[in-house]
Design an enzyme around this catalytic site. Structure first.
Site, PDB file in Angstrom:
ATOM      1  N   HIS A 166       0.826  -1.203   0.000  1.00  5.79           N
ATOM      2  CA  HIS A 166       0.000   0.000   0.000  1.00  5.79           C
ATOM      3  C   HIS A 166       0.859   1.251   0.000  1.00  5.79           C
ATOM      4  O   HIS A 166       0.587   2.213  -0.723  1.00  5.79           O
ATOM      5  CB  HIS A 166      -0.940  -0.015   1.207  1.00  5.79           C
ATOM      6  CG  HIS A 166      -2.150   0.816   1.000  1.00  5.79           C
ATOM      7  ND1 HIS A 166      -2.353   2.012   1.638  1.00  5.79           N
ATOM      8  CD2 HIS A 166      -3.223   0.646   0.191  1.00  5.79           C
ATOM      9  CE1 HIS A 166      -3.500   2.521   1.229  1.00  5.79           C
ATOM     10  NE2 HIS A 166      -4.045   1.719   0.358  1.00  5.79           N
ATOM     11  N   HIS A 197      -5.031   5.763  -6.008  1.00 11.92           N
ATOM     12  CA  HIS A 197      -6.242   6.320  -5.396  1.00 11.92           C
ATOM     13  C   HIS A 197      -6.772   7.475  -6.229  1.00 11.92           C
ATOM     14  O   HIS A 197      -6.087   7.992  -7.096  1.00 11.92           O
ATOM     15  CB  HIS A 197      -5.957   6.798  -3.967  1.00 11.92           C
ATOM     16  CG  HIS A 197      -5.555   5.676  -3.076  1.00 11.92           C
ATOM     17  ND1 HIS A 197      -4.252   5.285  -2.949  1.00 11.92           N
ATOM     18  CD2 HIS A 197      -6.286   4.837  -2.320  1.00 11.92           C
ATOM     19  CE1 HIS A 197      -4.192   4.245  -2.127  1.00 11.92           C
ATOM     20  NE2 HIS A 197      -5.409   3.943  -1.730  1.00 11.92           N
ATOM     21  N   HIS A 246     -15.313   5.284   2.655  1.00 11.70           N
ATOM     22  CA  HIS A 246     -13.998   4.639   2.690  1.00 11.70           C
ATOM     23  C   HIS A 246     -12.967   5.493   3.431  1.00 11.70           C
ATOM     24  O   HIS A 246     -12.293   5.042   4.348  1.00 11.70           O
ATOM     25  CB  HIS A 246     -13.531   4.338   1.254  1.00 11.70           C
ATOM     26  CG  HIS A 246     -12.047   4.239   1.134  1.00 11.70           C
ATOM     27  ND1 HIS A 246     -11.261   5.263   0.651  1.00 11.70           N
ATOM     28  CD2 HIS A 246     -11.194   3.251   1.500  1.00 11.70           C
ATOM     29  CE1 HIS A 246      -9.992   4.890   0.703  1.00 11.70           C
ATOM     30  NE2 HIS A 246      -9.913   3.674   1.211  1.00 11.70           N
ATOM     31  N   PHE A 264      -1.926   6.550   4.330  1.00 14.56           N
ATOM     32  CA  PHE A 264      -1.750   5.446   3.384  1.00 14.56           C
ATOM     33  C   PHE A 264      -0.480   4.626   3.619  1.00 14.56           C
ATOM     34  O   PHE A 264      -0.466   3.431   3.407  1.00 14.56           O
ATOM     35  CB  PHE A 264      -1.748   5.976   1.943  1.00 14.56           C
ATOM     36  CG  PHE A 264      -3.117   6.300   1.425  1.00 14.56           C
ATOM     37  CD1 PHE A 264      -4.230   5.593   1.839  1.00 14.56           C
ATOM     38  CD2 PHE A 264      -3.302   7.308   0.484  1.00 14.56           C
ATOM     39  CE1 PHE A 264      -5.498   5.877   1.356  1.00 14.56           C
ATOM     40  CE2 PHE A 264      -4.563   7.602  -0.015  1.00 14.56           C
ATOM     41  CZ  PHE A 264      -5.658   6.890   0.415  1.00 14.56           C
TER      42      PHE A 264
HETATM   43 CU1  C2O Z   1      -5.600   2.247  -0.656  1.00 13.61          CU
HETATM   44 CU2  C2O Z   1      -8.300   2.563   1.774  1.00 13.61          CU
HETATM   45  O1  C2O Z   1      -6.836   2.829   0.685  1.00 13.61           O
END
Ligand code: C2O
Length: 584
Positions: free
Chosen positions: A171, A198, A326, A346
Site C-alpha cells: 500500500h 487512489h 472509505h 496510506f
Molecule cells: Cu488504498 Cu483505503 O486505501
C-alpha cells in the site's frame, strides 16, 4: 416486501460477539425487498474444456440477461495508438516513499523484494466459491483460524514478499510515491511522475487484486484454500462498530496504533461530523450509503472515479465511496495525534489488520453496486474503455511468484472465486424523507452570495452561495465543483448541502444533503497540490425537495477540517448528460 427490523442483534447468531445496541431511528420506516437479502445459489457449470462457468442468473437483479462483464459480452474498445492504460510499475525503479504531512521521506523501504521473473496472471478455475463472512458474525473457530493465519504471516522471514509487513508496504509503495509511471510511456509530462492508485478509476480494481492475493497467502499459510477474508459491515447498523475480534490485545489482529474510537461500542462516523449521538450517527451513515451508492452519482465515473491514464497527473477525482465512507473509516480508526497512523495514513494503513477487513467491505460495495442496485436506479455500470480494462499492477502471489494482473480480469468477484455473505442492505431504500416545507431559499436571509463573485474560494469556513440552474422548470442536472485545488498532504473533508439554512451540520439524514469530499494524505504529484473536480447528481434531490422548478439553488459548503487545504475554483450546474445505454 418485508419490513426490516435491523435493531437489535438477531438472536439467531449463535456466535454473535457483543452486539452493538442502538436506539430505533426516528420515524424511519425501512423496507427492503426480500429478494435482495435472500441467499443466492451459485451454479458452477463445467464446459467441455473443464473451465467452470459461473451462472449469474440469480445474481443479476434488474439487469437483464448476460451480466455486466461476462467475458462473452464484454466489448473492449479496440487498441489504438493513443491507448495509454497505466502500466504495472518497474520494480527496480521503486524509490523512496514520502510522508507528505512532514514532507520527509519515509524512513522505511516500501519497495518489495526484487524479481525480474514476471508471470502474466491467469485467474485459476473456480471449483469452490470462497464465502467472505461479515466480521461481526463469524464463529470462534473462524477467528482462531484467521488469527493463526495472520500470526504466521507476521512470522515469515522479513524479506519474504508474503510477510505481513511486506504486504503492508504494498500500500505504501502504490500510494506514497515509491513507484513511478514507466519510462518511455510518457509524452511530455515529467517521467518521474508518481503512480497513484487512489482518486481515480483504479481504486476499486487495485484494492480488489491486493485483497485477492492477501487472502490466498493467508489460505496457504493455514493450508485452507477456502479461507476467505471477513468484511467489516459498516454499512449495516449491526456492523457499525469495530468488529470485536480486532480489539483483543492478545490477538494477531490487534494494532495499538488506533484512535480512541476503538472501543467496543463507538459507532462509526461515516460523515466525520464529530457527532456523538449513536442514533444520529446511524441515520447519518445510512443516508451517506444511500447517497454514495445510488442518489449522488451522475454516471459510472461518479461511482468508480475519474479516468486516469499513463501520463496523466494523478488524482483526477475519486468516486463516491472512495471519497466518502472509505476515507472516513480510515480517518476514524487512525490516531490523529500520530500522523493518522496506522489506518489514517496510506503508508501505514496496511499495518493494521483491520485495514483489509475494511477494504473487503469496500470491495463488497463494488459488487453490490454492480449486481444489487436495480438498473432503473443506476443505469450505467460499466467502463468499456481499453485504458481502464488493460491497466495493470504487480503483486506477489501465494507462492511468492511475481505476477502481472489486469483490471479486466477482476471485474467479477464470482469469476475470481469469492462471494460475500448475504446481509440486509438497510441503506438500499434509505432515501431521505422529502423536505418540501422551508426548502425554498428564504430570500430575506441575506447570507448568500452569487457564485460568480466569490470564486476561487479557500474553504476555511461555512460558505453559502447561490448557483443558477441551467433552465427553469423540471431539469435533470448535476452540480460540478470544478478546478478544486487540493493539498494532498492533509486530511480533508467537506460536505455539500442544498437550500439548507439550518446550521446543524451534524445531521446528514435529510434531503438537503448532497454529497461529500474527503481524502487522506497521500503522495500525488511532485507538487503536493493537485487539481481535481467532483460531480454530484441533483435530480433526486430536486424531487425530494420539490425545487425542480426554481431558477437557482443555494449551496452550502461545510468544511469539517478547517485548515484550508481546499480551494474551489468554481461551482456550476450543468445538464446531466443522458445516461449511457449498456452496450448491446
Ligand atoms: Cu488504498 Cu483505503 O486505501
Amino acid at each position: 416486501m418485508a419490513s426490516l427490523n435491523y435493531f437489535p442483534c438477531t438472536a439467531t447468531l449463535s456466535h454473535s460477539p457483543s452486539c452493538p445496541t442502538f436506539p430505533k431511528p426516528r420515524s424511519r420506516h425501512l423496507q427492503i425487498s426480500s429478494s435482495i437479502s435472500e441467499n443466492k445459489n451459485i451454479d458452477i457449470e463445467t464446459n467441455s474444456n473443464s473451465q467452470p462457468k459461473v451462472d449469474r442468473r440469480n445474481m443479476l437483479l434488474g439487469l437483464g440477461s448476460g451480466g455486466l462483464y461476462g467475458a462473452a459480452n464484454l466489448v473492449i474498445n479496440p487498441r489504438d495508438s493513443s491507448a495509454t492504460p497505466v502500466q504495472a510499475p518497474v520494480l527496480d525503479r521503486c524509490g523512496k516513499a514520502t510522508d507528505l504531512n512532514s514532507g520527509k521521506d519515509i524512513d522505511i523501504n516500501c519497495c518489495p523484494p526484487f524479481s525480474d521473473r514476471i508471470v502474466d496472471y491467469r485467474v485459476p478455475p473456480v471449483f469452490q466459491m470462497k464465502m467472505r463472512p461479515s466480521a461481526h458474525r463469524v464463529s470462534p473457530e473462524y477467528i482462531f483460524k484467521y488469527n493463526m493465519a495472520i500470526d504466521r504471516m507476521k512470522r515469515l522471514p522479513k524479506d519474504d514478499p508474503r510477510n505481513f509487513f511486506q504486504q503492508a508496504n504494498i500500500h505504501c509503495a502504490y500510494c506514497n510515491g515509491a513507484y513511478k509511471l514507466q519510462e518511455g510511456q510518457l509524452e511530455g509530462p515529467d517521467p518521474t511522475e508518481v503512480l497513484q492508485v487512489h482518486n481515480s478509476w483504479l481504486f476499486f480494481p487495485f484494492h480488489r487484486w491486493y485483497l485477492y492475493f492477501y487472502e490466498r497467502i493467508l489460505g496457504k499459510l493455514i493450508d485452507d484454500p477456502t479461507f476467505a477474508l471477513p468484511f467489516w459491515n459498516w454499512d449495516n447498523p449491526k456492523g457499525m462498530t469495530i468488529p470485536p475480534m480486532f480489539l483483543d490485545e492478545k490477538s494477531a489482529l490487534y494494532d495499538k496504533k488506533r484512535s480512541k474510537n476503538s472501543t467496543p461500542s463507538a459507532v462509526v462516523d461515516l460523515g466525520l461530523t464529530g457527532e456523538k449521538d449513536p442514533l444520529q450517527l446511524v441515520t447519518n451513515n445510512l443516508t451517506i450509503m444511500y447517497n454514495e451508492m445510488i442518489r449522488g452519482n451522475q454516471d459510472v465515473y461518479g461511482f468508480m472515479g475519474k479516468e486516469y491514464r499513463q501520463g496523466d497527473a494523478p488524482d483526477p477525482g475519486p468516486g463516491s465511496v472512495e471519497r466518502g465512507s472509505h476515507t472516513a473509516i480510515h480517518w476514524w480508526v487512525g490516531e490523529p495525534d500520530k500522523n493518522g497512523e496506522d489506518m489514517g495514513n496510506f503508508y501505514t494503513a496496511g499495518r493494521d489488520p483491520l485495514f483489509y477487513c475494511h477494504h473487503v467491505n469496500v470491495d463488497r460495495m463494488w459488487t453490490l453496486w454492480q449486481y444489487f442496485i436495480p438498473s432503473n436506479k443506476v443505469p450505467d455500470k460499466r467502463i468499456t474503455n481499453f485504458d481502464f480494462l488493460d491497466a495493470s499492477f504487480l503483486f506477489y502471489d501465494e507462492n511468492a511468484q511475481l505476477v502481472r494482473v489486469r483490471v479486466k480480469d477482476c471485474l467479477d468477484n464470482l469469476g475470481m472465486g469469492y462471494d460475500f455473505e448475504r446481509i440486509d442492505l438497510p441503506w438500499l431504500d434509505y432515501r431521505p424523507p422529502s423536505q418540501t416545507a422551508g426548502a425554498k431559499i428564504r430570500r430575506t436571509n441575506a447570507i448568500s452570495k452569487l457564485a460568480a463573485t466569490i470564486f476561487p474560494l479557500k474553504l476555511d469556513q461555512i460558505v453559502r452561495v447561490v448557483v443558477k440552474k441551467t433552465k427553469k422548470g423540471k431539469a435533470d442536472e448535476v452540480l460540478v465543483l470544478e478546478d478544486m485545488e487540493v493539498d494532498t498532504s492533509k486530511l480533508l473533508k467537506f460536505d455539500v448541502f442544498v437550500n439548507d439554512e439550518d446550521d446543524n451540520s451534524f445531521e446528514l439524514d435529510k434531503a438537503a444533503y448532497l454529497g461529500t469530499y474527503a481524502q487522506l494524505p497521500h503522495k500525488s504529484a511532485t507538487n503536493k497540490t493537485v487539481k481535481t473536480s467532483i460531480n454530484l447528481k441533483l435530480t433526486d434531490l430536486y424531487n425530494d425537495m420539490d425545487i425542480a422548478d426554481d431558477d437557482s439553488i443555494l449551496i452550502t459548503l461545510v468544511p469539517r477540517n478547517q485548515d484550508g487545504g481546499v480551494t474551489i475554483g468554481g461551482i456550476k450546474i450543468i445538464e446531466a448528460p443522458p445516461a449511457k445505454k449498456p452496450d448491446a
